[in-house]
Write an enzyme that holds these catalytic residues in place. Sequence first.
Site, mmCIF file in Angstrom:
data_model
loop_
_atom_site.group_PDB
_atom_site.id
_atom_site.type_symbol
_atom_site.label_atom_id
_atom_site.label_comp_id
_atom_site.label_asym_id
_atom_site.label_seq_id
_atom_site.Cartn_x
_atom_site.Cartn_y
_atom_site.Cartn_z
ATOM 1 N N GLY A 18 29.556 25.635 25.728
ATOM 2 C CA GLY A 18 28.229 26.070 26.156
ATOM 3 C C GLY A 18 28.195 27.567 26.355
ATOM 4 C CD GLU A 24 31.652 33.329 24.412
ATOM 5 O OE1 GLU A 24 31.658 32.515 23.476
ATOM 6 O OE2 GLU A 24 31.620 34.565 24.251
ATOM 7 C CE LYS A 40 31.116 30.979 34.340
ATOM 8 N NZ LYS A 40 30.618 30.524 35.662
ATOM 9 C CG ASP A 146 21.576 26.625 37.491
ATOM 10 O OD1 ASP A 146 20.451 26.108 37.669
ATOM 11 O OD2 ASP A 146 22.020 26.908 36.370
#
Length: 498
Positions: A18, A24, A40, A146
């Site tokens: 993702g 990313e 990551k 989030d």
Amino acid sequence: MEPGEMLQGRYRLVAPLGKGGMAEVWKADDAEYDRLVAIKMVRPANELGDYLDTADHFRDRAELHGRFRREGALLRALDHSGIPTWYGQGNHGDRPFIVMEFVEGAPLNRWHERHRVLSPTVAVAVATQIADALQCAHEAPLVHRDLKPQNVLLASNGTAVLIDFGIAMPLRPDATRYTFNGATLGSRGYMAPEQILGRQVTPKTDLYAFGCLFYELLTGRPPFIAQGERGMTEQHLNDAPLPVQVFSPKVPDVVAALVERLLEKDPHRRPTHASAITEALRPFLPEAGSSAPSPRLNPDPTQMFRDPLDQSRRSPDGPEPSDRRPPTGRPGRRRDWVSSASIVADLAAVERELAAGEPGPVVPRLVALLPGARGQLGFTLTIQKARMRCADGLQIMCAFGQARELYEQMIADPGPADDGELQAMCLIARLGVGQCRIPFGETETALDDLEEVVIAVHKLPVEARKPVVARCEELALELSELGLKALAEALLARLPPP
């Protein structure tokens, strides 16, 4: 970045998982331990143009990289089955990256689509796991900001795992800088009112998002759906959602009332901690030995509660390395003798790191030495300064709990009462405690800390007041940015003249 590319001669990239605004994530093979990992990494500089201030691109990019490395340091301290394990971090060229446990699982939103109608028991089993992982993160304090179904994985054994904690940790008034072209970070449909309005983000912001997610698990629909001219943002700011029992009459009254509290517009009216959620939901969890849900669920989030003694490992991707998780908690006392010279040398190194704005490995090393040094060398000005600078460094690293402990040690161990410099340092430590309260939403108590110091600073010798007044102004500025401007400025007006 291409599949097959090697990082540090150890991690072979397998496939992208993702890409977000600033990072990313890749699936990779860890050759050293023969296991799959998730990596990551900050996106390349040419892809960050929309997210950084073009007036000072290089400065902003350096700050972003520093913040990313601090995220890795925070994740390293989280030890919970519902949060991917930190394995390491490093740099690929000029791009920092974090290596984490790879969790093979189904995103909660896709799993929910397959099993649309959930019983309250199943919904509670999922929600309890998420709330418990949130509590672990909030104690850091690390705010997810989030939280949504797409950022929860259900592993093969039914464990709910929080992913994607983001890069910039919004734990301080100045920590929301990196946004999508100036917009507030978060996901439409799950953002708390204070997040929408750009106000301080605290652990209670996550609890609102959790309330939205839990509402959806219980009812099969989010609490707010855009309707004509009334978009979701306006509804999140102004409207109360329909009670969950309108859509799911079998939801117990206690659970329905909990959801209503989680979705309060005012953060102060929400539960105090995520642990209050797990406590409220515990009576509604599946009992040990109870039957599996019907129809069968795959993965089954009730399994760990129904059969708690039959839990397989979440990631069977290879042997567990002996250093898989670094020690957490308070640093231990060194058994060997700690010399005054070593403390002085490390203090100087910490000063250099702080001057560069990037605390590094010397801070935790010196923190580990301080308890033994205090016992062996007695009280010294050097030890008190080391406590202060380490606490300041931990604040920058967002390790607010550890920083607060050091500040409180200074207050409890102040030294001679007739030494103006030492007493000034204790007052600065009290202000440091106040600054460490802010990420947890304890702004009113932080204001009390400021008032206490404003009163006490008048008793200091004139030559010792300047650094205390400067730190008072720092804390007052933070409180002003959080809506307490009038009260903070009134306290500053009571400070002695320069």
